[in-house]
Design a protein around this motif. Sequence first.
Motif, PDB file in Angstrom:
ATOM      1  N   LEU A 202       0.834  -1.210   0.000  1.00 45.08           N
ATOM      2  CA  LEU A 202       0.000   0.000   0.000  1.00 45.08           C
ATOM      3  C   LEU A 202       0.865   1.255   0.000  1.00 45.08           C
ATOM      4  O   LEU A 202       0.572   2.235  -0.675  1.00 45.08           O
ATOM      5  CB  LEU A 202      -0.933   0.017   1.222  1.00 45.08           C
ATOM      6  CG  LEU A 202      -2.096  -0.968   1.202  1.00 45.08           C
ATOM      7  CD1 LEU A 202      -2.844  -0.958   2.535  1.00 45.08           C
ATOM      8  CD2 LEU A 202      -3.054  -0.651   0.059  1.00 45.08           C
ATOM      9  N   ALA A 203       1.965   1.189   0.765  1.00 43.37           N
ATOM     10  CA  ALA A 203       2.864   2.339   0.833  1.00 43.37           C
ATOM     11  C   ALA A 203       3.550   2.568  -0.515  1.00 43.37           C
ATOM     12  O   ALA A 203       3.633   3.697  -1.004  1.00 43.37           O
ATOM     13  CB  ALA A 203       3.896   2.114   1.939  1.00 43.37           C
ATOM     14  N   SER A 204       3.993   1.467  -1.120  1.00 47.13           N
ATOM     15  CA  SER A 204       4.710   1.596  -2.397  1.00 47.13           C
ATOM     16  C   SER A 204       3.781   2.078  -3.506  1.00 47.13           C
ATOM     17  O   SER A 204       4.216   2.664  -4.486  1.00 47.13           O
ATOM     18  CB  SER A 204       5.342   0.256  -2.786  1.00 47.13           C
ATOM     19  OG  SER A 204       4.347  -0.624  -3.252  1.00 47.13           O
ATOM     20  N   ARG A 205       2.497   1.852  -3.341  1.00 45.23           N
ATOM     21  CA  ARG A 205       1.533   2.348  -4.323  1.00 45.23           C
ATOM     22  C   ARG A 205       1.083   3.756  -3.984  1.00 45.23           C
ATOM     23  O   ARG A 205       0.221   4.318  -4.667  1.00 45.23           O
ATOM     24  CB  ARG A 205       0.314   1.422  -4.368  1.00 45.23           C
ATOM     25  CG  ARG A 205       0.593   0.145  -5.128  1.00 45.23           C
ATOM     26  CD  ARG A 205      -0.695  -0.434  -5.646  1.00 45.23           C
ATOM     27  NE  ARG A 205      -1.263  -1.413  -4.735  1.00 45.23           N
ATOM     28  CZ  ARG A 205      -2.541  -1.799  -4.773  1.00 45.23           C
ATOM     29  NH1 ARG A 205      -3.367  -1.275  -5.637  1.00 45.23           N
ATOM     30  NH2 ARG A 205      -2.986  -2.698  -3.921  1.00 45.23           N
ATOM     31  N   GLY A 206       1.618   4.303  -2.912  1.00 47.64           N
ATOM     32  CA  GLY A 206       1.314   5.683  -2.572  1.00 47.64           C
ATOM     33  C   GLY A 206      -0.037   5.901  -1.933  1.00 47.64           C
ATOM     34  O   GLY A 206      -0.539   7.015  -1.861  1.00 47.64           O
ATOM     35  N   VAL A 207      -0.654   4.828  -1.474  1.00 42.44           N
ATOM     36  CA  VAL A 207      -1.968   4.969  -0.825  1.00 42.44           C
ATOM     37  C   VAL A 207      -1.789   5.476   0.602  1.00 42.44           C
ATOM     38  O   VAL A 207      -2.547   6.305   1.086  1.00 42.44           O
ATOM     39  CB  VAL A 207      -2.720   3.626  -0.818  1.00 42.44           C
ATOM     40  CG1 VAL A 207      -4.078   3.771  -0.143  1.00 42.44           C
ATOM     41  CG2 VAL A 207      -2.880   3.108  -2.237  1.00 42.44           C
ATOM     42  N   ILE A 208      -0.778   4.952   1.266  1.00 46.05           N
ATOM     43  CA  ILE A 208      -0.468   5.407   2.625  1.00 46.05           C
ATOM     44  C   ILE A 208       1.017   5.718   2.718  1.00 46.05           C
ATOM     45  O   ILE A 208       1.791   5.352   1.840  1.00 46.05           O
ATOM     46  CB  ILE A 208      -0.820   4.322   3.674  1.00 46.05           C
ATOM     47  CG1 ILE A 208       0.001   3.055   3.403  1.00 46.05           C
ATOM     48  CG2 ILE A 208      -2.291   4.017   3.673  1.00 46.05           C
ATOM     49  CD1 ILE A 208      -0.149   1.972   4.459  1.00 46.05           C
ATOM     50  N   ALA A 209       1.405   6.405   3.790  1.00 43.28           N
ATOM     51  CA  ALA A 209       2.820   6.680   4.030  1.00 43.28           C
ATOM     52  C   ALA A 209       3.101   6.516   5.507  1.00 43.28           C
ATOM     53  O   ALA A 209       2.480   7.189   6.332  1.00 43.28           O
ATOM     54  CB  ALA A 209       3.176   8.093   3.570  1.00 43.28           C
ATOM     55  N   PRO A 210       4.012   5.621   5.851  1.00 34.34           N
ATOM     56  CA  PRO A 210       4.344   5.445   7.263  1.00 34.34           C
ATOM     57  C   PRO A 210       4.910   6.739   7.833  1.00 34.34           C
ATOM     58  O   PRO A 210       5.570   7.506   7.129  1.00 34.34           O
ATOM     59  CB  PRO A 210       5.388   4.329   7.242  1.00 34.34           C
ATOM     60  CG  PRO A 210       5.906   4.287   5.845  1.00 34.34           C
ATOM     61  CD  PRO A 210       4.799   4.756   4.982  1.00 34.34           C
ATOM     62  N   SER A 211       4.597   6.956   9.107  1.00 34.66           N
ATOM     63  CA  SER A 211       5.041   8.192   9.740  1.00 34.66           C
ATOM     64  C   SER A 211       5.480   7.862  11.165  1.00 34.66           C
ATOM     65  O   SER A 211       4.676   7.849  12.084  1.00 34.66           O
ATOM     66  CB  SER A 211       3.890   9.196   9.730  1.00 34.66           C
ATOM     67  OG  SER A 211       4.147  10.245  10.619  1.00 34.66           O
ATOM     68  N   GLY A 212       6.750   7.540  11.282  1.00 33.43           N
ATOM     69  CA  GLY A 212       7.250   7.177  12.599  1.00 33.43           C
ATOM     70  C   GLY A 212       6.867   5.760  12.961  1.00 33.43           C
ATOM     71  O   GLY A 212       6.394   5.001  12.121  1.00 33.43           O
ATOM     72  N   ARG A 213       7.049   5.449  14.206  1.00 36.87           N
ATOM     73  CA  ARG A 213       6.869   4.064  14.643  1.00 36.87           C
ATOM     74  C   ARG A 213       5.416   3.592  14.512  1.00 36.87           C
ATOM     75  O   ARG A 213       5.153   2.562  13.910  1.00 36.87           O
ATOM     76  CB  ARG A 213       7.306   3.952  16.119  1.00 36.87           C
ATOM     77  CG  ARG A 213       7.557   2.549  16.561  1.00 36.87           C
ATOM     78  CD  ARG A 213       9.042   2.205  16.405  1.00 36.87           C
ATOM     79  NE  ARG A 213       9.286   0.783  16.516  1.00 36.87           N
ATOM     80  CZ  ARG A 213       9.215  -0.049  15.486  1.00 36.87           C
ATOM     81  NH1 ARG A 213       8.858   0.399  14.302  1.00 36.87           N
ATOM     82  NH2 ARG A 213       9.488  -1.320  15.642  1.00 36.87           N
ATOM     83  N   HIS A 214       4.496   4.309  15.077  1.00 37.21           N
ATOM     84  CA  HIS A 214       3.106   3.849  15.123  1.00 37.21           C
ATOM     85  C   HIS A 214       2.147   4.778  14.394  1.00 37.21           C
ATOM     86  O   HIS A 214       0.956   4.750  14.653  1.00 37.21           O
ATOM     87  CB  HIS A 214       2.650   3.682  16.576  1.00 37.21           C
ATOM     88  CG  HIS A 214       3.169   2.448  17.234  1.00 37.21           C
ATOM     89  ND1 HIS A 214       2.600   1.212  17.060  1.00 37.21           N
ATOM     90  CD2 HIS A 214       4.233   2.241  18.046  1.00 37.21           C
ATOM     91  CE1 HIS A 214       3.268   0.311  17.743  1.00 37.21           C
ATOM     92  NE2 HIS A 214       4.270   0.905  18.352  1.00 37.21           N
ATOM     93  N   GLY A 215       2.687   5.598  13.507  1.00 34.38           N
ATOM     94  CA  GLY A 215       1.815   6.533  12.815  1.00 34.38           C
ATOM     95  C   GLY A 215       1.820   6.306  11.316  1.00 34.38           C
ATOM     96  O   GLY A 215       2.744   5.695  10.777  1.00 34.38           O
TER      97      GLY A 215
END
Lengths: 249, 249
Positions: A202-215
């Motif tokens: 999902l991240a690699s498809r740009g749908v989501i972006a991890p933000s720190g440890r739990h965000g």
Amino acid sequence: MFSESAQTAIAGHASGGFVPPTAPTLRSLFGRQPIEKFEAGTAILWEGDDASHIFEVTEGVLRVFRILGDGRRVITGFLYPGDILGVSLKDRYLYSVEAVTHAQVRRFGRNRFQEEISRSPELRPQLFSRLCDEMAAAQDQMVLLARKNAEERVCSFLLLMARRVKADQQTTPVIEIAMTRLDMADYLGLTIETVSRTMTKLASRGVIAPSGRHGLKILKFAKLVALAGDGDEEDKTDSNYARRAVWPN
Amino acid sequence: MFSESAQTAIAGHASGGFVPPTAPTLRSLFGRQPIEKFEAGTAILWEGDDASHIFEVTEGVLRVFRILGDGRRVITGFLYPGDILGVSLKDRYLYSVEAVTHAQVRRFGRNRFQEEISRSPELRPQLFSRLCDEMAAAQDQMVLLARKNAEERVCSFLLLMARRVKADQQTTPVIEIAMTRLDMADYLGLTIETVSRTMTKLASRGVIAPSGRHGLKILKFAKLVALAGDGDEEDKTDSNYARRAVWPN
DNA sequence: CGGAGTTTTGACTGGAATCAACTGCGGTGG
DNA sequence: CCACCGCAGTTGATTCCAGTCAAAACTCCG
């Protein structure tokens, strides 16, 4: 349990000060009980325990789960501040509850709680409302577990998390996921590896972006909704569905 | 308040005509409403319909289900005589209900129902009891769907069917399965092929024996319980079937 | 008897589980 | 300060259970 949406309307502690003494709420009912604190990972109660108390979560996140004989774990829901826990008519709890994060609860004797409920025409519909929301959440979860694939499950879960935040404050694209991958996996009926792979994709498809440890940030909300798979459903988020009928007056 | 799993006690349709006016039951509440008949396969209500009525099943079997956008169906439960249907606080039904067999129901206007409930201290705990039982069933189902394999799912389902019969009359080894393989599959989160194969395997191992179109005998009850996978759970049936062998004489 | 729907059976596929190794971070103590 | 450990998470290779596709067999009814 009680993890679903709309109870913030009733119990959300953002609701401000105005609560006339003539209109008791479940929240105010617990208000006088002493606060009990639990460290992350510790148990509030165990399946099979004597169901002697009802709890209200005042801070943190809890997980409700059951364990099969050979160790398989199923998390049936998460609990957040304002949620009620332990309401049932069985004389033993039929699930265990642990703190996911540091957490605080207030406790109420079961008999006293029942008394209060059965004598208060204000409290009753509130409790009833909770049960119905919980039931609705359970049905959503059955649909997820019975027929959705890994990606749809993860997306559904992320939307659920997003909805929580949205309810509290408008337009917050950064979502805090308090639980670990293992918790997510046991809630979604998957393994940690599958959850991890799916999130990565999902991240690699740009749908989501991890933000720190739990965000994480949701970059393409509409895409996420589409991927969650609840095809013909209209938005459960706001008014349309959440609109509730007034139960007994 | 909140007496123990009173479902059959309250609703069993063998109870006949005598219901003293001083002890109203959910059953008696519906008693005066006209009976409505539904052919097998027809719909009682649809998801999204205006939630204007509450129903009591008086005869037959119903399925409660939801459909995902692309046609995937999930059956979240089956309803039998005595069960109540449509209780919620949303103003639209959030599931569809169809007759599995020829069925009969009685209907009650929602507002009137709410009135009756909220003014009767006898009725309220009965309704509450139903909701809690329903919730417990939903949690069992989540466990099944999240972590059990095909064999465990089918065995769990057969035990559920067996339990229904057992509750009505003692020692009946022949169980009637009213629903089709497709219904079972959509309830268990499997395909018809997998259900069929699993049943065949159970039969060839001598655990069950098919008996006509929709009937089967349970030949090895204890084995079925073991295969259902609810490891550490004590017997939810009242008998101590599995336990007896272990006891020293 | 025939035909439609349901169930069974078989061959093959595929998505998630499993097994295993590696990364990255946070805390701890030498 | 940083070397070390432990835990959570990621990534990769392989396996396997249930899904899919296809066809045969059985049932129920008209």
